[in-house]
Design a protein around this motif. Structure first.
Motif, short mmCIF file in Angstrom:
data_model
loop_
_atom_site.label_atom_id
_atom_site.label_comp_id
_atom_site.label_asym_id
_atom_site.label_seq_id
_atom_site.Cartn_x
_atom_site.Cartn_y
_atom_site.Cartn_z
N LEU A 1 9.89 -4.53 -25.06
CA LEU A 1 11.13 -4.32 -24.80
C LEU A 1 11.84 -3.94 -23.49
O LEU A 1 12.89 -3.71 -23.45
N TYR B 1 15.16 -5.47 -22.32
CA TYR B 1 16.28 -5.35 -23.09
C TYR B 1 16.94 -3.93 -23.12
O TYR B 1 17.85 -3.68 -23.70
N PHE C 1 14.48 2.44 -23.70
CA PHE C 1 14.38 2.80 -24.97
C PHE C 1 13.45 4.20 -24.98
O PHE C 1 12.48 4.20 -24.39
N ILE D 1 12.44 3.61 -32.41
CA ILE D 1 13.10 2.94 -31.32
C ILE D 1 14.62 3.25 -31.13
O ILE D 1 15.41 2.70 -31.53
N PRO E 1 17.60 3.50 -28.31
CA PRO E 1 18.30 3.10 -26.96
C PRO E 1 18.70 4.37 -26.15
O PRO E 1 19.26 5.32 -26.85
N ALA F 1 21.75 -0.93 -23.63
CA ALA F 1 20.46 -1.47 -24.27
C ALA F 1 21.17 -2.87 -25.19
O ALA F 1 22.11 -2.74 -25.73
N MET G 1 20.66 -4.53 -28.28
CA MET G 1 19.91 -4.34 -29.59
C MET G 1 19.45 -5.57 -30.21
O MET G 1 18.65 -5.67 -30.81
N ALA H 1 16.41 -6.90 -28.68
CA ALA H 1 15.37 -5.96 -28.88
C ALA H 1 14.95 -6.19 -30.52
O ALA H 1 13.59 -6.31 -30.81
N CYS H 2 15.56 -6.67 -31.28
CA CYS H 2 15.38 -6.94 -32.67
C CYS H 2 14.55 -8.31 -32.61
O CYS H 2 13.48 -8.24 -33.40
N VAL I 1 10.96 -7.32 -31.30
CA VAL I 1 10.17 -6.70 -32.42
C VAL I 1 9.80 -7.45 -33.46
O VAL I 1 8.70 -7.31 -34.10
N ARG J 1 17.31 -2.56 -38.58
CA ARG J 1 18.36 -1.98 -37.62
C ARG J 1 19.16 -0.76 -38.23
O ARG J 1 19.82 -1.21 -39.29
#
Length: 393
Positions: A39, A42, A45, A56, A58, A63, A65, A68-69, A72, A83
């Motif tokens: 991460l 991104y 976090f 997780i 921000p 950030a 997201m 990040a998704c 992950v 999310r």
């Protein structure tokens, strides 16, 4: 300065880690470390764990997201993730957040269902009561909707936990497996084909930290062929994390084999040299095993007798995760991890350049060693080792 309060976070559900008993904390720490690494591009976090969930969060509005998704989704050790909207532990706030957060999905759906989990037992509503309250509120705003407890188009999940209340839709499947690094370290003998990147992915999924070994034979193999392998390692690295690639010069060895050995043994003797070299590289890289992309019977060098003749040189375990798979099964995984289109690019690797017309599929160790005895094996190995280049991919 007031502490930043994120409106949206990621909730991570562990997979096999839940079965680890007293060692579970070690595996969770490895997973969290891997998440921090993935991460880092991104945003900032906060990553913490509680009640079998990793949070997780921000630290600011900058950030990414979405990114990040995406990251992950490829981290091994995660069974599912979601999310989620964050709100205070108040039933009215939860109802409003559910409609605000999932409104777009609810507006176009025909059916829905609410599921609630109350991990914080101090919250005054039970899980069924939360579901009824939120469900009623949704129906009051979307009159076209109907409740379907068996197969809803939209599933509203409400989780009341220590840090707050979280609203999200259906959980997304994670990459599964074990966190990379928890299963030890091994070296993948990677070519430019379809199989070895899939083998690398499968062993990384079992927690193996990978390093790559590639045999190059310029001028018979081109710079494009080498770049293809680097690109394949980068694709695998989206799942396996940071890796090194050791490029071993193999031209002189192959030319000596071609010049002095019977053609029917070209491939098997070449594979024996690869085993010798790969073990030396693996030892220097602190790897406890080798990984190959071999599948039983797929080519002449992947028969039981041929692999047995090569394995007589093995001093560390050799993992063959594809051994019982057919080509179509391997292709399905290669498409999933986005290596297939790269793998079929028409750049030769060292194995295909020197392929004999009629390879011996049932070699005898005594005869192979006799054919090999005309070569100065030790000198050729040492020469190749001095020419290794190591790249970070």
């Amino acid at each position: 300065m007031q502490e930043y309060q994120p409106s949206e976070i990621l909730l991570i559900k562990n997979g096999e880690l839940a079965l680890k008993g007293l060692n579970r904390r070690t595996f969770e720490e490895a997973l969290m470390s891997n998440l921090r690494y993935r991460l880092r591009h991104y945003g900032d976090f906060l990553i913490r764990r509680a009640q079998s969930t990793i949070y997780i969060e921000p630290k600011n509005d900058y950030a990414d997201m979405e990114g990040a998704c995406d990251a992950v989704s490829r981290v091994f050790g995660i069974a599912a993730y979601s999310r989620a909207r964050v709100t205070v532990k108040d039933i009215e706030a939860i109802k409003e957040a559910a409609v605000a957060y999932l409104g777009d999905q609810l507006a176009t759906a025909k059916t829905f269902k609410v599921e609630a989990k109350r991990a914080d037992k101090a919250f005054p509503y039970t899980s069924p009561e939360i579901s009824r309250e939120v469900g009623g509120y949704v129906l009051s705003h979307y009159h076209h909707l109907k409740v379907d407890v068996h197969n809803p188009e939209v599933l509203i999940m409400v989780e009341v936990r220590d840090f707050g209340a979280y609203i999200h839709a259906q959980q997304l499947p994670g990459a599964g497996g074990m966190p990379v690094g928890t299963g030890g370290k091994a070296a993948i003998m990677i070519s430019g084909g379809i199989d070895s990147p899939v083998a690398a992915y499968m062993m990384a999924k079992r927690g193996i930290q990978l390093t790559g070994i590639h045999f190059a034979s310029p001028p018979y193999t081109s710079e494009r062929a080498e770049q293809k392998v680097i690109s394949l390692m980068e694709k695998v690295g989206r799942y396996a994390g940071n890796m090194k690639l050791h490029i071993v010069p193999f031209t002189r060895i192959q030319e000596e084999i071609q010049k002095h050995c019977p053609e029917e043994y070209f491939t098997i003797i070449m594979r024996r040299f690869m085993m010798r070299l790969a073990q030396r590289v693996a030892r220097d890289a602190d790897c406890g095993a080798l990984i190959t992309g071999e599948s039983l019977g797929q080519v002449a060098s992947q028969t039981i007798p041929a692999m047995a003749v090569v394995d007589t040189l093995a001093k560390i375990p050799v993992f063959r995760p594809l051994i019982g798979m057919d080509k179509e099964e391997i292709v399905v995984i290669s498409r999933k991890i986005d290596t297939f289109e790269l793998s079929i690019q028409p750049y030769e690797d060292c194995c295909t350049v020197f392929t004999p017309r009629h390879p011996n599929t049932r070699p005898k160790l005594r005869l192979v060693e006799e054919a090999e005895s005309v070569l100065d094996v030790d000198a050729l190995v040492e020469e190749a080792l001095t020419g290794i280049r190591t790249l970070q991919v």
